[in-house]
Design a protein around this motif. Structure first.
Motif, PDB file in Angstrom:
ATOM      1  N   ASP A 180       0.018  -7.578  -9.992  1.00 11.82           N
ATOM      2  CA  ASP A 180      -0.061  -7.891  -8.574  1.00 11.82           C
ATOM      3  C   ASP A 180       0.786  -9.124  -8.271  1.00 11.82           C
ATOM      4  OD1 ASP A 180      -1.687  -5.830  -7.734  1.00 11.82           O
ATOM      5  OD2 ASP A 180      -3.533  -6.922  -8.208  1.00 11.82           O
ATOM      6  N   ASP A 191      -0.112  -2.964  -0.348  1.00  8.26           N
ATOM      7  CA  ASP A 191      -0.321  -3.007  -1.789  1.00  8.26           C
ATOM      8  C   ASP A 191       0.728  -2.121  -2.452  1.00  8.26           C
ATOM      9  OD1 ASP A 191      -1.188  -3.166  -4.361  1.00  8.26           O
ATOM     10  OD2 ASP A 191      -3.107  -2.132  -4.038  1.00  8.26           O
ATOM     11  N   ARG A 197      -3.367  -5.818   0.691  1.00  9.87           N
ATOM     12  CA  ARG A 197      -3.869  -7.056   0.110  1.00  9.87           C
ATOM     13  C   ARG A 197      -3.716  -8.171   1.141  1.00  9.87           C
ATOM     14  NH1 ARG A 197      -0.630  -8.702  -4.562  1.00  9.87           N
ATOM     15  NH2 ARG A 197      -2.349 -10.156  -4.922  1.00  9.87           N
TER      16      ARG A 197
END
Length: 695
Positions: free
Chosen positions: A119, A492, A518
């Motif tokens: 991420d 995301d 996100r």
């Protein structure tokens, strides 16, 4: 019993007979020496006993804890200021890094190692600023706007057809030059008509009680069907570190499995903004204020009439979604309050230079999202091709303009750059909808023939470090104080990836929270914003007469939604005056308020509500003996929140000059009218019939 060794010599016989005695004697001598030496060892004195040592250690520890910088002797201190550069210091020529290039590694990887997808770190908004304001905004029913757009489109088509027919007739009759001359004469005639009603280039009329009605100096154009509202707002500004965000994505994904340069980039889906009210007890709890997505923004923009305000900021810092477009404000133009202090408003030369350096960009490709939550819906759109900036009018973009251009091209839809001067709305694009602002326009998105608005996509140019975050909170109350904070929402990039490509931490996050977007961390809270009343005051001059209370001449301005007007009056005020009153204005800037030229009516009563109290005044005294040069006027005012601020005559000279110029022109027109009446004598109006309302 002694051994008898007759064959041995005497020494051997002596050792055999007395060896034990000699050994015992040697041992006794060594033992005696050890005992004797022990009596000469030093002993521990009373100062080094355990209890005394504990006391010394405790004292040393207390001394260290209580030590401060001031307790050190000056000769033992190191002053950092001595290491700073001083005027006159000389330095050597810096070393050129090119002379010492870095050496390549001994065993560099031919192909970077492939890793699992992680991420990227999300960067929050930084350096929040707040700019309170008040004024008149326009709004309208989207259906009415669409109807007006269709009518304007039909009118534009009819005018274009008539112009083509006229050109054909002129060409057939050989009168092309005369046709062009009539066009110039028509424009000049319109200018003369406006000037004939007014005072030179300050056209307008006068009411029965002497109020001057003049056209507005700027702002969005009104067509007559709009709803004019008195608004107070707070503009929330921040910086989005776009370059740092792209670097975070590159660090996390560039060498990972399934990497795609066109999709593994930051894609902002919107933001969440919270507000906390500040009272005497301190800052309250932050509460949700707005969850902004592209759909919510376009729905809001659909209620704005096509004639919108011009964004004076630099378009290269604007983001279609994060930079809230400017609401249509009447009577006045937007200024420095709509941009961050680190993003100054560019000059026209700067914009033209950037436009010349920009290249044409490819078209945008995107897929519509499916039904769902706001951010999840937006997350399903595909990223446009690398390097694309804005689509053509057919795709709802800005008319295919290069980055940095303030408006799109009329031929490819978007904003319609070529509308005729004086037309009520922007021109029609040939491949898209009607331009949303004609010359200068909104600078954001495009409105199609069906009235729908589509925001253009954004692709980073690889150079810009930060983009502008802007939001208008129009739900505030005058006199109240607020703080804000912002949270950004991004798509995301790991939502649609195969599980075998994902790092275990990403898989665990998606299992716990299966959203397709996100959210960044919250920004730091903004400074306190104090919402003003709709009225404004400007100090023009002061006078301090002996034995009298000092006075200041103030120009007080306010807005009136009923007449879609900005109003102003001026008077002398003493210290302690509360600048809230209802009276008739001296100047009315409005394009809707009309005066009957035959029987002028009295101007209405207006409310001048500033919420300010004049605390003190200064200046106005004569600075030189030979010339009448006076010190600039200053005043100290207190707002409804108890905050004090200083205002200076020099900072407000432009507003004062504009007001005084109108008043002087009116007085000059009245003087000429009186002189003309005296020359004509009694008996009618004379040759100036039909212009009674002029001045």
């Amino acid at each position: 019993m002694k051994a008898k060794l007759k064959g041995a010599n005497g020494f051997v016989r002596f050792l055999l007979n007395h060896g034990e005695k000699i050994g015992i004697a040697a041992i006794l001598v060594v033992a005696g020496m050890l005992v004797y030496s022990s009596f000469g060892r030093p002993t521990v004195d009373a100062t080094k006993q355990p209890d005394r040592l504990n006391q010394a250690a405790s004292s040393a520890n207390s001394h260290v804890q209580q030590m401060s910088w001031e307790a050190f002797p000056k000769e033992d201190r190191t002053d950092f200021a001595s290491f700073e550069s001083q005027p006159g210091d000389k330095y050597l020529t810096p070393v050129d890094p090119q002379q010492y290039p870095p050496k390549p590694p001994w065993d560099d990887d031919v192909i970077p190692p492939v890793k699992l997808r992680q991420d990227p770190v999300l960067v929050a908004a930084t350096e929040l600023e707040v700019r309170p304001g008040s004024g008149l905004w326009m709004a309208a029913d989207p259906e009415v706007i669409l109807e007006k757009m269709r009518a304007a489109a039909k009118e534009a088509a009819d005018m274009e057809r008539e112009a083509a027919e006229e050109a054909e007739r002129a060409a057939a009759e050989g009168e092309g030059g005369r046709g062009r001359g009539r066009g110039r004469e028509g424009r000049g005639g319109m200018g003369e008509g406006r000037g004939g009603m007014g005072m030179g280039d300050m056209s307008g009329m006068k009411t029965k009680d002497g109020a001057l009605v003049v056209p507005p100096a700027g702002g969005a154009q009104m067509q007559g069907f709009e709803d004019i509202r008195e608004m107070s707002w707070v503009t929330v500004l921040a910086k989005i570190p776009i370059k740092q965000q792209f670097q975070m994505y590159e660090d996390a994904l560039a060498s990972s499995r399934g990497f795609n340069i066109t999709t593994d980039q930051p894609q902002y889906l919107g933001y969440v903004i919270e507000r906390a009210e500040v009272t005497e007890a301190g800052t309250g709890k932050f509460m949700p204020l707005q969850t902004m997505t592209a759909k919510k923004l376009t729905d809001k923009m659909a209620t704005w009439p096509p004639s919108q305000s011009v964004d004076p900021g630099n378009p290269k810092y604007n983001h279609p979604l994060l930079t809230y477009p400017l609401p249509p404000m009447v009577m006045r133009e937007w200024g420095n309050e709509i941009t961050h202090s680190d993003f100054p408003i560019p000059t026209p030369e700067d914009l033209m230079r950037e436009a010349e350096e920009a290249a044409q960009q490819p078209l945008i490709e995107e897929d519509p999202g499916t039904e769902g939550d706001d951010f999840g819906n937006a997350a399903k759109k595909r990223t446009m091709q690398q390097g694309a900036m804005y689509g053509r009018g057919a795709e709802g973009g800005m008319g295919g303009r290069p980055p940095g251009m303030p408006m799109g091209r009329g031929m490819e839809g978007g904003m319609g750059m070529g509308r005729p001067m004086g037309r009520p709305m922007g021109g029609m694009g040939r491949e898209g909808g009607m331009g949303m602002g004609g010359m200068g326009g909104m600078g954001m998105g495009g409105r199609g023939a069906d009235g729908a608005i589509e925001l253009p996509e954004y692709v980073w140019d690889g150079v810009t470090k930060t983009v502008l975050f802007r939001f208008f909170d129009d739900t505030v109350k005058p006199g109240h104080r607020y703080r804000y904070r912002v949270q950004l929402v991004l798509k995301d990039v790991n939502a649609d990836q195969q599980p075998k490509f994902l790092d275990p931490t990403v898989t665990a996050r998606q299992t716990k929270d299966p959203k397709r977007f996100r959210m960044s961390e919250w920004s730091e809270p903004s400074p306190v914003a104090v919402v003003p009343e709709p009225g404004l005051i400007f100090v023009a001059q002061t006078k301090d007469v002996a034995s009298l209370e000092p006075e200041a001449r103030l120009v007080v301005k306010s807005v009136d939604s009923v007449n879609a007007a900005e109003i102003a009056t001026n008077n002398w005020y003493t210290r302690g005056s509360v600048l809230n009153f209802a009276k008739q204005a001296q100047v009315i800037w409005s394009s809707l308020y009309k005066v009957d030229t035959e029987e002028p009516q009295d101007s209405p009563m207006f409310r001048f509500l500033t919420g300010l109290t004049l605390v003190d005044v200064d200046g106005g005294e004569q600075m030189t003996k030979n010339r009448k040069l006076t010190a600039p006027a200053r005043m100290l005012v207190m707002d409804s929140a108890g905050r004090l601020r200083m205002q200076n005559e020099l900072d407000e000279a432009k507003t004062i000059r504009s007001f005084d110029y109108i008043m002087q022109q009116s007085a000059e027109a009245d003087r000429r009218a009186r002189e003309g009446a005296e020359e004509r004598g009694p008996g009618g109006r004379g040759g100036g019939g039909g212009r009674r309302g002029g001045f």
